[in-house]
Design an enzyme around this catalytic site. Structure first.
Site, mmCIF file in Angstrom:
data_model
loop_
_atom_site.group_PDB
_atom_site.id
_atom_site.type_symbol
_atom_site.label_atom_id
_atom_site.label_comp_id
_atom_site.label_asym_id
_atom_site.label_seq_id
_atom_site.Cartn_x
_atom_site.Cartn_y
_atom_site.Cartn_z
ATOM 1 N N GLU A 175 44.735 34.149 34.007
ATOM 2 C CA GLU A 175 44.765 33.262 35.175
ATOM 3 C C GLU A 175 46.110 32.551 35.314
ATOM 4 O O GLU A 175 46.307 31.467 34.753
ATOM 5 C CB GLU A 175 43.651 32.209 35.064
ATOM 6 C CG GLU A 175 42.263 32.789 35.181
ATOM 7 C CD GLU A 175 41.162 31.720 35.104
ATOM 8 O OE1 GLU A 175 41.472 30.535 34.845
ATOM 9 O OE2 GLU A 175 39.999 32.083 35.304
ATOM 10 N N GLU A 263 36.134 37.656 35.128
ATOM 11 C CA GLU A 263 35.551 36.448 34.533
ATOM 12 C C GLU A 263 34.848 35.637 35.613
ATOM 13 O O GLU A 263 35.380 35.455 36.704
ATOM 14 C CB GLU A 263 36.648 35.587 33.889
ATOM 15 C CG GLU A 263 36.074 34.421 33.081
ATOM 16 C CD GLU A 263 37.148 33.447 32.588
ATOM 17 O OE1 GLU A 263 38.098 33.884 31.911
ATOM 18 O OE2 GLU A 263 37.032 32.250 32.909
#
Ligand code: IDC
Length: 335
Positions: A175, A263
């Protein structure tokens, strides 16, 4: 009568050849590479992950917590449980780069231990018949360029090792955050994809997107060119993210960007707080409609609502329904 000697010799030769073939087959069955060959290689067609026949494939599974935090869940029984009892077909190995004995912040011994854990994870996943995502889990390090050199050599090493594994997928930056631009991510991705492709011509590679892997619409305006089998990650936590983020996803798909949810959770984005099952259901419908793969966070018993196992449960495999948190029960039902 003259031929008897030759015939006998041929018979003996046949018997031995047969015996040797059986031994060879047994040895191959036991070896990981043949196990890996059992899972069909995947590729990307348009926005969709597909098998060799072009049929859509949806990967569904769980992510480990950080490999340094909860190494005990990386074991054969645990991964086989995922496959057999929970009906998952994938597992993600979260290799944090920075936090808590991260790959890039710890010492050489820590790095070796983490690489061994990744190798074990791939071995267990392969034996269990699961696809396995090797996740370079950047987080507090914000911009993937922070450890670009380390990432390039790590992925080159992994791709060399696993080039014949049809079940290994590479996620090159979990991320990106802290205002990291798509152009920075893209420049990083070009380098890492090149490093992987120098060893493995066709493995599926997942690329993180700006703003904690949410701004897929931004990536869609300028995806990487010249490489096949690339997908872009979309992460959501249903307690925080709803229709607004799905709109971005729809936009990206419309623009032709292949998406992969590597995720997600239904708690809030901190990984804690109450679960939003209603929003979670809307997300599931969206993912099923679009046949997008999804991986739930996390295979651990940490005292937070995004953990799949109850904090009171010390088992590292062989769980019963009563060992799972409400989120764990919810996720397992989706597979
Ligand atoms: C969280 C863990 C938490 C840990 C923290 C480290 O749940 O136990 O202390 O990381 O910073 C993400 C990240 C993922 C987060 C998760 C929940 O990819 O690493 O895990 N999350 O906050 N993105 C959105 C949420």
């Amino acid at each position: 009568m003259k031929n008897t000697g030759t015939e006998q010799w041929i018979q003996t030769w046949k018997k031995w050849t047969c015996f040797l073939l059986i031994v060879l087959c047994a040895a191959m069955l036991d070896c990981g590479s043949l196990q890996a060959a059992k899972l069909p290689a995947l590729k990307v067609k348009g926005t969709q992950l597909v098998n060799a026949k072009g049929k859509p494939v949806q990967l569904k599974g769980a992510s480990t917590h950080g490999l340094s935090w909860f190494p005990e869940y990386v074991n054969q029984k645990s991964f086989s449980h995922l496959k057999k009892n929970w009906k998952a077909n994938a597992v993600r190995l979260a290799l944090y780069t920075s936090e808590y004995n991260g790959y890039c912040t710890g010492d050489a011994a820590n790095r070796r231990a983490l690489e061994k854990r990744v190798a074990d994870g791939v071995k267990y996943a392969t034996k269990a018949g699961l696809y396995v995502i090797i996740d370079w889990h950047i987080l507090s390090d914000g911009n993937p360029k922070t450890y670009q050199k380390q990432a390039a050599s790590f992925f080159k090493k992994m791709a060399g090792k696993y080039k014949n594994y049809t079940n290994v997928i590479y996620e090159i930056c979990n991320e990106p955050n802290g205002g990291t631009s798509w152009s920075d991510i893209k420049s990083y991705a070009k380098k890492i994809v090149k490093a992987i492709r120098s060893k493995d011509k066709d493995a599926v590679i997942l690329i993180g997107t700006p703003n904690w892997s949410q701004d897929v619409d931004v990536a869609a305006k300028s995806p990487l060119k010249g490489y096949k089998n690339l997908m872009y990650t979309l992460h959501f936590y249903a307690g925080t993210h709803g229709e607004g983020l799905r709109r971005k996803a729809k936009q990206a798909l419309k623009m032709g960007l292949p998406l992969f949810v590597s995720e997600f959770g239904i708690s809030d984005a901190s990984g804690n707080g109450s679960l939003n099952q209603k929003e979670g259901k809307k997300w599931m419908k969206f993912l099923k409609d679009k046949k997008i793969s999804y991986i739930g966070w996390s295979l651990s018993n940490k005292a937070e609502s995004s953990a799949l196992i109850k904090p009171s449960c010390k088992k590292t495999a062989g769980w019963k329904a009563s060992d799972l948190t409400p989120w764990g029960k919810w996720l397992v039902k989706q597979w």
